[in-house]
Design a protein around this motif. Structure first.
Motif, PDB file in Angstrom:
ATOM      1  N   PRO A  69      11.014  22.001  48.194  1.00  0.00           N
ATOM      2  CA  PRO A  69      10.283  22.985  48.999  1.00  0.00           C
ATOM      3  C   PRO A  69      10.928  24.373  49.095  1.00  0.00           C
ATOM      4  CG  PRO A  69      11.445  21.473  50.442  1.00  0.00           C
ATOM      5  CD  PRO A  69      11.690  21.001  49.047  1.00  0.00           C
ATOM      6  N   ALA A  70      12.111  24.566  48.543  1.00  0.00           N
ATOM      7  CA  ALA A  70      12.775  25.864  48.703  1.00  0.00           C
ATOM      8  C   ALA A  70      11.988  26.968  48.006  1.00  0.00           C
ATOM      9  CB  ALA A  70      14.186  25.809  48.144  1.00  0.00           C
ATOM     10  N   PRO A  71      12.039  28.180  48.524  1.00  0.00           N
ATOM     11  CA  PRO A  71      11.264  29.273  47.937  1.00  0.00           C
ATOM     12  C   PRO A  71      11.935  29.943  46.752  1.00  0.00           C
ATOM     13  CG  PRO A  71      12.343  30.022  49.931  1.00  0.00           C
ATOM     14  CD  PRO A  71      12.691  28.569  49.786  1.00  0.00           C
ATOM     15  N   ARG A  72      13.240  29.699  46.525  1.00  0.00           N
ATOM     16  CA  ARG A  72      13.952  30.409  45.462  1.00  0.00           C
ATOM     17  C   ARG A  72      15.232  29.649  45.156  1.00  0.00           C
ATOM     18  NH1 ARG A  72      14.669  33.266  50.262  1.00  0.00           N
ATOM     19  NH2 ARG A  72      16.813  33.088  51.004  1.00  0.00           N
ATOM     20  N   GLY A  73      15.993  30.189  44.205  1.00  0.00           N
ATOM     21  CA  GLY A  73      17.281  29.584  43.890  1.00  0.00           C
ATOM     22  C   GLY A  73      18.286  29.830  45.004  1.00  0.00           C
ATOM     23  N   GLY A 110      22.683  27.522  40.339  1.00  0.00           N
ATOM     24  CA  GLY A 110      21.922  27.842  41.542  1.00  0.00           C
ATOM     25  C   GLY A 110      20.485  28.205  41.263  1.00  0.00           C
ATOM     26  N   GLU A 111      19.963  27.846  40.074  1.00  0.00           N
ATOM     27  CA  GLU A 111      18.560  28.147  39.787  1.00  0.00           C
ATOM     28  C   GLU A 111      17.674  27.048  40.344  1.00  0.00           C
ATOM     29  OE1 GLU A 111      18.437  28.653  35.589  1.00  0.00           O
ATOM     30  OE2 GLU A 111      19.457  30.596  35.661  1.00  0.00           O
ATOM     31  N   TYR A 112      16.541  27.455  40.901  1.00  0.00           N
ATOM     32  CA  TYR A 112      15.625  26.515  41.533  1.00  0.00           C
ATOM     33  C   TYR A 112      14.977  25.610  40.497  1.00  0.00           C
ATOM     34  CZ  TYR A 112      11.321  24.863  43.672  1.00  0.00           C
ATOM     35  OH  TYR A 112      10.284  24.080  44.121  1.00  0.00           O
ATOM     36  N   CYS A 146      21.242  26.188  52.195  1.00  0.00           N
ATOM     37  CA  CYS A 146      20.035  25.984  51.407  1.00  0.00           C
ATOM     38  C   CYS A 146      19.004  27.049  51.768  1.00  0.00           C
ATOM     39  CB  CYS A 146      19.479  24.597  51.709  1.00  0.00           C
ATOM     40  SG  CYS A 146      17.980  24.177  50.834  1.00  0.00           S
ATOM     41  N   PRO A 147      18.432  27.730  50.762  1.00  0.00           N
ATOM     42  CA  PRO A 147      17.451  28.772  51.084  1.00  0.00           C
ATOM     43  C   PRO A 147      16.161  28.213  51.670  1.00  0.00           C
ATOM     44  CG  PRO A 147      17.683  28.547  48.726  1.00  0.00           C
ATOM     45  CD  PRO A 147      18.705  27.650  49.341  1.00  0.00           C
ATOM     46  N   HIS A 148      16.015  26.914  51.680  1.00  0.00           N
ATOM     47  CA  HIS A 148      14.816  26.357  52.330  1.00  0.00           C
ATOM     48  C   HIS A 148      14.946  26.489  53.839  1.00  0.00           C
ATOM     49  CE1 HIS A 148      12.318  22.779  53.743  1.00  0.00           C
ATOM     50  NE2 HIS A 148      11.494  23.769  53.480  1.00  0.00           N
ATOM     51  N   LEU A 149      15.617  25.545  54.492  1.00  0.00           N
ATOM     52  CA  LEU A 149      15.745  25.654  55.945  1.00  0.00           C
ATOM     53  C   LEU A 149      17.191  25.696  56.395  1.00  0.00           C
ATOM     54  CD1 LEU A 149      12.812  23.453  57.262  1.00  0.00           C
ATOM     55  CD2 LEU A 149      12.959  25.920  57.113  1.00  0.00           C
ATOM     56  N   GLY A 150      18.103  25.929  55.497  1.00  0.00           N
ATOM     57  CA  GLY A 150      19.452  26.244  55.942  1.00  0.00           C
ATOM     58  C   GLY A 150      20.441  25.108  56.011  1.00  0.00           C
TER      59      GLY A 150
END
Ligand code: HEM
Ligand code: FES
Lengths: 243, 205, 213
Positions: free
Chosen positions: C165-169, C159-161, C129-133
Motif C-alpha cells: 500500500p505504500a505510495p512510493r519507494g 529502496g524502490e517500491y 515506512c513511507p506508508h504509515l510510518g
C-alpha cells in the motif's frame, strides 16, 4: 428547628448583608423565584428560564449533547488532577503513568480520564446523529451545525493528542500511523509533519507539543466554541421543537 | 412592483425600505440598493432584509403549557444524567484497567500498528485506495460534506418521512463508517491481513 | 407608493473617488489583516523546530572501516543499521551482488562479494515506512527485499517500491564523503522514487517467498 435560637440564627444569617449579596432571591419554590434562580446565576443562565416540553424528552435529544458536555467537564477535572503527577518528558512520562496506578491514592484517575475520552467520542457522534435525524440543523440553526463540526474535530484532536502521552508502544505507534494518515490530506506535506511532530520523527519534541496542545490549546478552543454553541442554541430559539 | 413576500416576513424597522437617501452617508457601496428612479410609481423594488422565523422570535405569544420551567424540570434531568454518568465512569474505571504496554521504543515496531480506534475506518479505507486518493477523499470531503449538509438540504421539512433521501444517504454514511471501523478494529491483524476475531483480537482501546 | 422628493439631493463621493472615511476604514481593515498575518507567521516561525542533533542534523557515520567493524556483514551486502537516526546504510555494489547471489541468477550484478569499501556508492535509506510510518525491518532472507510488517509494503535493496500500500519507494537522506568519513545530512528528507522505478532487481513479487504481505 421549629423555634427559638435556631430560627433566630437563620433569620439573622439570611438578613445579613453577606448572605444577601450572595443570594438575591428566596428559595426557588414558586414560579417567580425559580425564574429568578435561573436568570441571576451566570451558569444556570446558559439555560432559558423555560424550555419546551419536547426538548427535555429523552427520546428527542437522547441527552447526548448534554452528556458530551458533562464528559468534557469530567475530562477537565480528571485531567487537571493527572497534571499534578505527569511530566511530559520521555524519560519520565511512562514511569509517571505507572506510578499513577501503583503509588497514587485512588489511582483510577487515569482510567476515568481515558474511558471518559472514549465515551465522549461516542456520545458526540450520537449527538450529531440525533441533530441530523431530527433535522435540527435547518434554518436558523445552520451555523450551529458548523460550530458542531468544529467541536467534533476538536474532540477527536483532544483524544488523539492525549493518546500519545503515556509514551508506551501503543501510544507512539498509534500516533505514528495516525499522523502519517492525516498527512496524506492535500496541502499537508513533510513541512506540516515537521511542525506537528516538532522534528522529523516522533520524539521529545512531539511529546511536549502534544502535551501543550492537549492540556491548554485544544481545551481552551473547545471551551470557547462550546460557549458559542450554547449561545447559538438560545439565540436560535432553544432546542428545536418536535419534528 | 415586486415585493418578496413570505409568511411572517418582518423587515427591520430601521432599514430604509423606501428611498436610499441616507445610504451614502453610511458606508459607501454598502447598504441596500434600490433600483428604479424615485418618485416614479410602480418602479420601486422592495428587498427582503431579514426573514425572522416565528420559531426564532422571542416566544411571548405561545401558550404557556408548551413549556416547562427550567428549574426544576430541566435541571433535575441534567442532574440525574450527571450523577448516572459519574457513577458509571467511576465503576467502569474501578474495574477495567486502562491499557499500558511496554515503554515506547521507536526501534521496535509492533507486528500490529493501528491508529486509535476512531481512525481505524480511515486506516481501513487507506488500505483499499491509493494513499493520496484516500487522503484527498476522506478527510476534506467528509468534513466539508458534513459542514455543507444544512446548505445542501434546503427543504423546510424536518420529519423523516419528508426527507427520506437525506436519511438514507446519511445513515448509509454513518453505518458504512461504522462497518469499516469495525473491520479495521476487529478483523485486521499483522500486516493488515484479514483475521477473524476468534483467531485473535488485535485491538486496544 | 410615496413620492421621494423630500429626501433631497444625495451627497457622496463621485464615481472613482473614495471618501475620507472610506479610506480610513479600508486602511484599518488592511492593517488588521496584516497584523493577523504577522501574528500567524510569527507563531509558526516560533514553533518551527530547530533540530541540532539526531535525525534532523548532520550525522557522522565514520569511515567504511568503522562500519565494517561495527557490522561485519556490510561487505557481504547486508545493510548497516544505524539506529540513532533509524537508517539503513546500504553498500550498493555489495548489496547488488548479494541480491544476485541469493536470487539464484534471476538478477545480475557487476561486483562480487565482498566489497569492503564502496566509496561514494552508498545509500542512506530511512527506516520509516513511507506508508504509515512503521519501522522497516532488515532485508527479508527469502526475497532480499525490505518488507514492512505493518501492512506488507515491499521495497528492493535500493529502496524502490515493488508492492503493497505504500505510495512510493523508501525515503532517503543525502550522503557525502568527507575525506573517507561518511556524513548523512538528515535535515532534508528526499522522497523515495515513485512506483514503477526499476533500476535494479526486476523480479515480480510472485517470483519468490516473502516475509510479509
Ligand atoms: C463538544 C461537543 C458538543 C457538545 C458538548 C454539544 C452540546 C450540545 C447541547 C447540550 C445541545 C442541546 C441539545 C441536546 O442536548 O441535544 C446541543 C445542540 C445542538 N448541537 Fe451540539 N454539542 C457538541 C457537538 C456538536 C456537533 C458535533 C454537532 C453537529 C455537527 C452539533 C450540533 C448541534 C446543533 C445543530 C444543536 C441544536 C439542536 C437543536 O436545537 O435541537 N453539536 N449541543
Ligand atoms: S507502514 Fe509499512 S506498510 Fe504500512
Amino acid at each position: 428547628m421549629s423555634d427559638g435560637s435556631g430560627n433566630r440564627m437563620t433569620r439573622w444569617l439570611k438578613e445579613s448583608t453577606v448572605w444577601r449579596s450572595l443570594f438575591r432571591h428566596g428559595v426557588p419554590r414558586d414560579r417567580r423565584t425559580r425564574v429568578m434562580a435561573v436568570m441571576s446565576n451566570v451558569f444556570l443562565h446558559l439555560h432559558p428560564v423555560a424550555v419546551r416540553k419536547s426538548g427535555i424528552r429523552l427520546s428527542f435529544t437522547w441527552c447526548m449533547g448534554g452528556l458530551t458536555f458533562f464528559l468534557f467537564l469530567a475530562e477537565v477535572v480528571s485531567g487537571v488532577l493527572l497534571m499534578f503527577y505527569y511530566r511530559p518528558v520521555i524519560e519520565y512520562a511512562y514511569q509517571d503513568i505507572q506510578d499513577l496506578r501503583a503509588h497514587v491514592t485512588l489511582g483510577i484517575l487515569r482510567e476515568i480520564h481515558r474511558w471518559g475520552a472514549h465515551a465522549m467520542i461516542i456520545s458526540i457522534w450520537l449527538h450529531m446523529m440525533r441533530v441530523f435525524l431530527t433535522g435540527s440543523y435547518k434554518p436558523p440553526r445552520e451555523f450551529n451545525w458548523i460550530v458542531g463540526v468544529f467541536l467534533l474535530v476538536l474532540t477527536m484532536l483532544l483524544s488523539f493528542t492525549g493518546y500519545l502521552l503515556p509514551w508506551d508502544q501503543l501510544a507512539i505507534w498509534a500516533i505514528t500511523v495516525g499522523t502519517q494518515m492525516a498527512l496524506y490530506a492535500p496541502l499537508a506535506g513533510p513541512e506540516s509533519s515537521f511542525l506537528i511532530l516538532g522534528g522529523i520523527e516522533i520524539g521529545q519534541g512531539t511529546l511536549l507539543r502534544f502535551y501543550v496542545a492537549h492540556v491548554v490549546l485544544f481545551p481552551l478552543v473547545t471551551a470557547i466554541l462550546l460557549i458559542v454553541h450554547f449561545w447559538r442554541i438560545r439565540k436560535d430559539g432553544g432546542i428545536s421543537g418536535p419534528v | 412592483m415586486t415585493i418578496e413576500k413570505r409568511p411572517n416576513a418582518t423587515a427591520d424597522k430601521n432599514a430604509p425600505t423606501q428611498a436610499p437617501s441616507e445610504a451614502p452617508l453610511a458606508a459607501p457601496g454598502a447598504g441596500p440598493k434600490l433600483p428604479g428612479p424615485p418618485g416614479v410609481p410602480g418602479t420601486e423594488r422592495f428587498r427582503l432584509l431579514a426573514y425572522v422565523k416565528q420559531e426564532s422570535m422571542v416566544r411571548v405569544d405561545k401558550r404557556p403549557d408548551e413549556t416547562v420551567l427550567t428549574w426544576p424540570h430541566l435541571l433535575r434531568a441534567e442532574f440525574v444524567m450527571l450523577m448516572l454518568m459519574t457513577a458509571l465512569l467511576v465503576v467502569v474505571s474501578a474495574f477495567i484497567r486502562a491499557p499500558l504496554e511496554e515503554m515506547a521504543n521507536p526501534v521496535i515496531t509492533p507486528h500490529v500498528a493501528k491508529a486509535p480506534w476512531y481512525f481505524l475506518g480511515l486506516q481501513e479505507l487507506l488500505s483499499y485506495f491509493n494513499a493520496t486518493v484516500a487522503g484527498v477523499l476522506v478527510i476534506p470531503v467528509y468534513l466539508g460534506g458534513l459542514m455543507l449538509i444544512p446548505f445542501i438540504d434546503r427543504t423546510p421539512y424536518r420529519a423523516a418521512r419528508d426527507r427520506k433521501l437525506m436519511w438514507v444517504f446519511f445513515l448509509c454514511l454513518m453505518i458504512g463508517g461504522l462497518i469499516i471501523t469495525f473491520i479495521g478494529s476487529f478483523f485486521r491483524g499483522p500486516s493488515w491481513q484479514w483475521v477473524w476475531p476468534w483467531e485473535g483480537l488485535f485491538f486496544t482501546l | 407608493m410615496t413620492q421621494h422628493t423630500s429626501y433631497g439631493e444625495v451627497h457622496g463621493p463621485r464615481a472613482g473617488e473614495i471618501s475620507r472615511r472610506g479610506f480610513m476604514r479600508r486602511m484599518l481593515g488592511i492593517g488588521t489583516g496584516i497584523l493577523s498575518l504577522q501574528f500567524l507567521g510569527g507563531t509558526i516561525a516560533f514553533l518551527w523546530p530547530n533540530v541540532t542533533e539526531g535525525l534532523g542534523a548532520e550525522i557522522t557515520l565514520g569511515t567504511a572501516e568503522d562500519i565494517n567493524s561495527a557490522a561485519p556483514d556490510w561487505a557481504q551486502g547486508l545493510p548497516y543499521i544505524y539506529n540513532p537516526a533509524r537508517l539503513f546504510v546500504v553498500n550498493v555494489p555489495a548489496g547488488k551482488a548479494r541480491v544476485a547471489q541469493e536470487s539464484g541468477g534471476a538478477v545480475e550484478a557487476e561486483a562480487s562479494l565482498p566489497v569492503p569499501d564502496p566509496g561514494e556508492d552508498v545509500l542512506a535509506l530511512w527506516r520509516k515506512c513511507p506508508h504509515l510510518g512503521c519501522q522497516v525491518p532488515q532485508l527479508c532472507e527469502f526475497s532480499q527485499w525490505f518488507e514492512c510488517l505493518c501492512h506488507g509494503s515491499q521495497y528492493t535493496i535500493l529502496g524502490e517500491y515493488r508492492a503493497g500500500p505504500a505510495p512510493r519507494g523508501m525515503d532517503r537522506f543525502p550522503m557525502r564523503l568527507d575525506g573517507d568519513v561518511y556524513i548523512v545530512d538528515t535535515r532534508e528528507v528526499e522522497s523515495g522514487p515513485p512506483p514503477g522505478t526499476v533500476t535494479f532487481d526486476d523480479r515480480e513479487p510472485g517470483d519468490m517467498q516473502h516475509c510479509a504481505g
